[in-house]
Design a protein around this motif. Sequence first.
Motif, PDB file in Angstrom:
ATOM      1  N   HIS A  42      13.748 -20.816  13.689  1.00  0.00           N
ATOM      2  CA  HIS A  42      13.768 -20.259  12.350  1.00  0.00           C
ATOM      3  C   HIS A  42      12.212 -19.634  12.116  1.00  0.00           C
ATOM      4  N   VAL A  43      12.399 -18.488  11.372  1.00  0.00           N
ATOM      5  CA  VAL A  43      11.325 -17.803  11.266  1.00  0.00           C
ATOM      6  C   VAL A  43      10.599 -18.188   9.869  1.00  0.00           C
ATOM      7  N   ASP A  44       9.259 -18.471   9.776  1.00  0.00           N
ATOM      8  CA  ASP A  44       8.586 -18.753   8.620  1.00  0.00           C
ATOM      9  C   ASP A  44       9.059 -17.871   7.532  1.00  0.00           C
ATOM     10  N   GLU A  45       9.320 -18.335   6.332  1.00  0.00           N
ATOM     11  CA  GLU A  45       9.855 -17.416   5.464  1.00  0.00           C
ATOM     12  C   GLU A  45       9.072 -16.417   4.947  1.00  0.00           C
ATOM     13  N   ALA A  46       7.540 -16.441   5.077  1.00  0.00           N
ATOM     14  CA  ALA A  46       6.785 -15.533   4.644  1.00  0.00           C
ATOM     15  C   ALA A  46       7.046 -14.179   5.752  1.00  0.00           C
ATOM     16  N   TRP A  47       7.384 -14.421   6.684  1.00  0.00           N
ATOM     17  CA  TRP A  47       7.548 -13.486   7.826  1.00  0.00           C
ATOM     18  C   TRP A  47       8.906 -12.978   7.807  1.00  0.00           C
ATOM     19  N   PHE A  48       9.829 -13.561   7.401  1.00  0.00           N
ATOM     20  CA  PHE A  48      11.292 -13.198   7.491  1.00  0.00           C
ATOM     21  C   PHE A  48      11.566 -11.840   7.041  1.00  0.00           C
ATOM     22  N   GLY A  49      11.210 -11.566   5.876  1.00  0.00           N
ATOM     23  CA  GLY A  49      11.533 -10.148   5.461  1.00  0.00           C
ATOM     24  C   GLY A  49      10.777  -9.206   5.849  1.00  0.00           C
ATOM     25  N   LEU A  50       9.821  -9.282   7.157  1.00  0.00           N
ATOM     26  CA  LEU A  50       9.143  -8.277   7.768  1.00  0.00           C
ATOM     27  C   LEU A  50       9.960  -8.045   9.060  1.00  0.00           C
ATOM     28  N   LEU A  51      10.852  -8.474   9.416  1.00  0.00           N
ATOM     29  CA  LEU A  51      11.590  -8.499  10.643  1.00  0.00           C
ATOM     30  C   LEU A  51      12.841  -7.218  10.447  1.00  0.00           C
ATOM     31  N   PRO A  52      12.981  -6.688  11.525  1.00  0.00           N
ATOM     32  CA  PRO A  52      14.423  -5.850  11.403  1.00  0.00           C
ATOM     33  C   PRO A  52      15.709  -6.639  11.028  1.00  0.00           C
ATOM     34  N   GLN A  53      16.560  -5.833  10.303  1.00  0.00           N
ATOM     35  CA  GLN A  53      17.718  -6.526   9.944  1.00  0.00           C
ATOM     36  C   GLN A  53      18.444  -6.983  11.168  1.00  0.00           C
ATOM     37  N   LYS A  54      19.273  -8.306  11.071  1.00  0.00           N
ATOM     38  CA  LYS A  54      20.033  -8.646  11.901  1.00  0.00           C
ATOM     39  C   LYS A  54      21.560  -7.741  11.776  1.00  0.00           C
ATOM     40  N   ASP A  55      21.780  -7.568  13.178  1.00  0.00           N
ATOM     41  CA  ASP A  55      23.250  -6.730  13.304  1.00  0.00           C
ATOM     42  C   ASP A  55      24.285  -7.729  13.028  1.00  0.00           C
ATOM     43  N   CYS A  56      25.308  -7.524  12.922  1.00  0.00           N
ATOM     44  CA  CYS A  56      26.500  -8.235  12.864  1.00  0.00           C
ATOM     45  C   CYS A  56      27.008  -9.253  14.108  1.00  0.00           C
ATOM     46  N   TYR A  57      26.455  -8.874  15.234  1.00  0.00           N
ATOM     47  CA  TYR A  57      26.656  -9.748  16.497  1.00  0.00           C
ATOM     48  C   TYR A  57      25.778 -10.963  16.357  1.00  0.00           C
ATOM     49  N   GLU A  58      24.439 -10.360  15.984  1.00  0.00           N
ATOM     50  CA  GLU A  58      23.494 -11.648  15.789  1.00  0.00           C
ATOM     51  C   GLU A  58      23.709 -12.428  14.646  1.00  0.00           C
ATOM     52  N   GLU A  59      24.331 -12.028  13.770  1.00  0.00           N
ATOM     53  CA  GLU A  59      24.666 -12.953  12.248  1.00  0.00           C
ATOM     54  C   GLU A  59      25.907 -13.670  12.641  1.00  0.00           C
ATOM     55  N   ASP A  60      26.778 -13.287  13.529  1.00  0.00           N
ATOM     56  CA  ASP A  60      27.867 -13.839  13.941  1.00  0.00           C
ATOM     57  C   ASP A  60      27.442 -15.177  14.918  1.00  0.00           C
ATOM     58  N   THR A  61      26.620 -14.668  15.823  1.00  0.00           N
ATOM     59  CA  THR A  61      26.156 -15.905  16.725  1.00  0.00           C
ATOM     60  C   THR A  61      25.324 -16.985  15.954  1.00  0.00           C
ATOM     61  N   LEU A  62      24.655 -16.585  15.093  1.00  0.00           N
ATOM     62  CA  LEU A  62      23.808 -17.540  14.334  1.00  0.00           C
ATOM     63  C   LEU A  62      24.725 -18.604  13.531  1.00  0.00           C
TER      64      LEU A  62
ATOM     65  N   SER B  74       1.679 -10.097  14.798  1.00  0.00           N
ATOM     66  CA  SER B  74       0.739 -10.946  15.228  1.00  0.00           C
ATOM     67  C   SER B  74       0.411 -12.023  14.028  1.00  0.00           C
ATOM     68  N   GLY B  75       0.599 -13.392  14.564  1.00  0.00           N
ATOM     69  CA  GLY B  75       0.313 -14.604  13.647  1.00  0.00           C
ATOM     70  C   GLY B  75       1.864 -15.013  13.119  1.00  0.00           C
ATOM     71  N   ILE B  76       2.739 -14.267  13.510  1.00  0.00           N
ATOM     72  CA  ILE B  76       4.300 -14.748  12.887  1.00  0.00           C
ATOM     73  C   ILE B  76       4.227 -16.465  13.254  1.00  0.00           C
ATOM     74  N   ARG B  77       4.863 -16.953  12.436  1.00  0.00           N
ATOM     75  CA  ARG B  77       5.143 -18.549  12.729  1.00  0.00           C
ATOM     76  C   ARG B  77       6.651 -18.709  12.847  1.00  0.00           C
ATOM     77  N   VAL B  78       6.723 -19.224  14.008  1.00  0.00           N
ATOM     78  CA  VAL B  78       8.422 -19.605  14.223  1.00  0.00           C
ATOM     79  C   VAL B  78       8.675 -21.158  14.841  1.00  0.00           C
ATOM     80  N   SER B  79       9.716 -21.713  14.289  1.00  0.00           N
ATOM     81  CA  SER B  79       9.951 -22.995  14.753  1.00  0.00           C
ATOM     82  C   SER B  79      11.178 -22.983  15.765  1.00  0.00           C
ATOM     83  N   LEU B  80      11.013 -23.721  16.906  1.00  0.00           N
ATOM     84  CA  LEU B  80      12.213 -23.959  17.611  1.00  0.00           C
ATOM     85  C   LEU B  80      13.334 -24.568  17.129  1.00  0.00           C
ATOM     86  N   VAL B  81      14.716 -24.266  17.463  1.00  0.00           N
ATOM     87  CA  VAL B  81      15.600 -25.135  16.865  1.00  0.00           C
ATOM     88  C   VAL B  81      16.525 -25.440  18.140  1.00  0.00           C
TER      89      VAL B  81
END
Length: 105
Positions: A51-71, A95-102
């Motif tokens: 899980h990516v902290d919501e403040a950082w989520f929008g800064l990431l490249p878009q998910k492709d359909c394969y990543e979305e299906d897996t998730l 730099s500084g991105i905050r992520v949580s292991l799932v």
Amino acid sequence: MNYISVIDHEQNEVKVDAPPGDTLMEILRDNLFDVAATCSGAGTCGTCHLHVDEAWFGLLPQKDCYEEDTLRDSFHYSATQSRLACQITFDESLSGIRVSLVNSN
């Protein structure tokens, strides 16, 4: 120093060095976090789901359909936070991105 903040399964937050050009999965694995990554970064197993902290989520490249299906098959799926660590290449802008292991189960 480039770094990522990782919240582990016990809710401890740890900052680790992050070399540009590595994926978040590689950074997590190299720092001995519990990330199975059984498909070695192909984006098909979902064991590097985080899980990516919501403040950082929008800064990431878009998910492709394969990543979305897996998730979407994951028990801990969140449309506003879930990503596969193997699909995010770290650069200085993250730099500084905050992520949580799932937990993968």
